[in-house]
Scaffold this active site. Structure first.
Site, short mmCIF file in Angstrom:
data_model
loop_
_atom_site.label_atom_id
_atom_site.label_comp_id
_atom_site.label_asym_id
_atom_site.label_seq_id
_atom_site.Cartn_x
_atom_site.Cartn_y
_atom_site.Cartn_z
N ARG A 23 0.83 -1.21 0.00
CA ARG A 23 0.00 0.00 0.00
C ARG A 23 0.86 1.26 0.00
O ARG A 23 0.55 2.23 -0.69
CB ARG A 23 -0.97 0.01 1.18
CG ARG A 23 -2.06 -1.03 1.07
CD ARG A 23 -3.00 -1.00 2.26
NE ARG A 23 -2.25 -1.21 3.50
CZ ARG A 23 -2.49 -0.59 4.65
NH1 ARG A 23 -3.48 0.27 4.76
NH2 ARG A 23 -1.78 -0.84 5.72
N ASN A 41 -6.28 -2.70 2.56
CA ASN A 41 -6.26 -4.14 2.79
C ASN A 41 -7.68 -4.67 2.90
O ASN A 41 -8.54 -4.02 3.49
CB ASN A 41 -5.50 -4.47 4.08
CG ASN A 41 -4.01 -4.28 3.96
OD1 ASN A 41 -3.46 -4.27 2.87
ND2 ASN A 41 -3.35 -4.12 5.09
#
Length: 94
Positions: A23, A41
């Site tokens: 990320r 997520n």
């Protein structure tokens, strides 16, 4: 210079993509490309990426998501494109 069309990418990235900085690096790429959106997520171990911006920049991010340059291991990327909503003002990791 002609302005490019803006589009929205929705991508689900599967593989070893949580707990490896995926990320963070997606955020870094998106900001470099001038995109807004989010990388988050998911409960199944995947990462959901939503990005909006100029067509070529969004497609460059989509290409990067499935490249060997990403951290971790990407097994599969499901992508779809659509009209931007403008709901996100920056790129975040949620």
């Amino acid at each position: 210079m002609e302005e490019q069309q803006r589009i929205r990418l929705t991508a689900t990235v599967r593989g070893t993509v949580q707990g490896v900085g995926f990320r963070y690096y997606t955020h870094k790429q998106a900001v470099r490309l001038g995109l807004t959106g989010i990388a988050s997520n998911q409960a199944d171990g995947s990462v959901l990426v939503i990005a909006e911006g100029e067509d070529c920049a969004v497609r460059e991010l989509a290409s990067w998501l499935s490249s060997r340059a990403t951290p971790g291991r990407v097994d599969d990327v499901d992508t779809s494109y659509g009209e931007p909503t403008g709901e996100l003002q920056d790129f975040s990791t949620g």
